[in-house]
Write a protein that holds these residues in place. Structure first.
Motif, mmCIF file in Angstrom:
data_model
loop_
_atom_site.group_PDB
_atom_site.id
_atom_site.type_symbol
_atom_site.label_atom_id
_atom_site.label_comp_id
_atom_site.label_asym_id
_atom_site.label_seq_id
_atom_site.Cartn_x
_atom_site.Cartn_y
_atom_site.Cartn_z
ATOM 1 N N CYS A 1 -4.215 -6.663 -5.142
ATOM 2 C CA CYS A 1 -4.485 -6.396 -3.720
ATOM 3 C C CYS A 1 -3.749 -5.189 -3.178
ATOM 4 O O CYS A 1 -4.100 -4.699 -2.107
ATOM 5 N N HIS B 1 -6.425 -18.298 -2.188
ATOM 6 C CA HIS B 1 -5.696 -17.288 -1.439
ATOM 7 C C HIS B 1 -6.716 -16.295 -0.906
ATOM 8 O O HIS B 1 -7.706 -15.998 -1.566
ATOM 9 N N ARG C 1 -1.135 -10.253 -6.410
ATOM 10 C CA ARG C 1 -0.482 -9.345 -5.475
ATOM 11 C C ARG C 1 -0.650 -7.887 -5.923
ATOM 12 O O ARG C 1 -0.874 -7.013 -5.101
ATOM 13 N N ASP D 1 -7.219 -12.425 1.086
ATOM 14 C CA ASP D 1 -6.666 -11.147 1.491
ATOM 15 C C ASP D 1 -7.152 -10.826 2.900
ATOM 16 O O ASP D 1 -8.106 -11.427 3.395
#
Length: 55
Positions: free
Chosen positions: A54, A5, A51, A7
């Motif tokens: 971030c 993943h 999550r 950001d």
């Protein structure tokens, strides 16, 4: 299974599922330096931690 993943600022994370159902979360900054390495109860818990990290 391992998924990656990313950001919007370049911070990346990889979530690796283990055989016993736990998941390992490894977060690296935009330069590739490891920032966080943790074990979670499930894949969903690891993604929730990503999550939160971030935000």
């Amino acid at each position: 299974m391992k998924t990656y993943h990313k950001d919007f600022c370049g911070v990346t994370a990889s979530v690796t599922d283990k055989v016993d159902g736990t998941a390992r979360l490894v977060v690296c900054d935009q330069y590739g330096k490891k920032v966080k390495d943790s074990i979670h109860k499930s894949r969903a818990a690891a993604l929730a931690a990503w999550r939160r990290f971030c935000a």
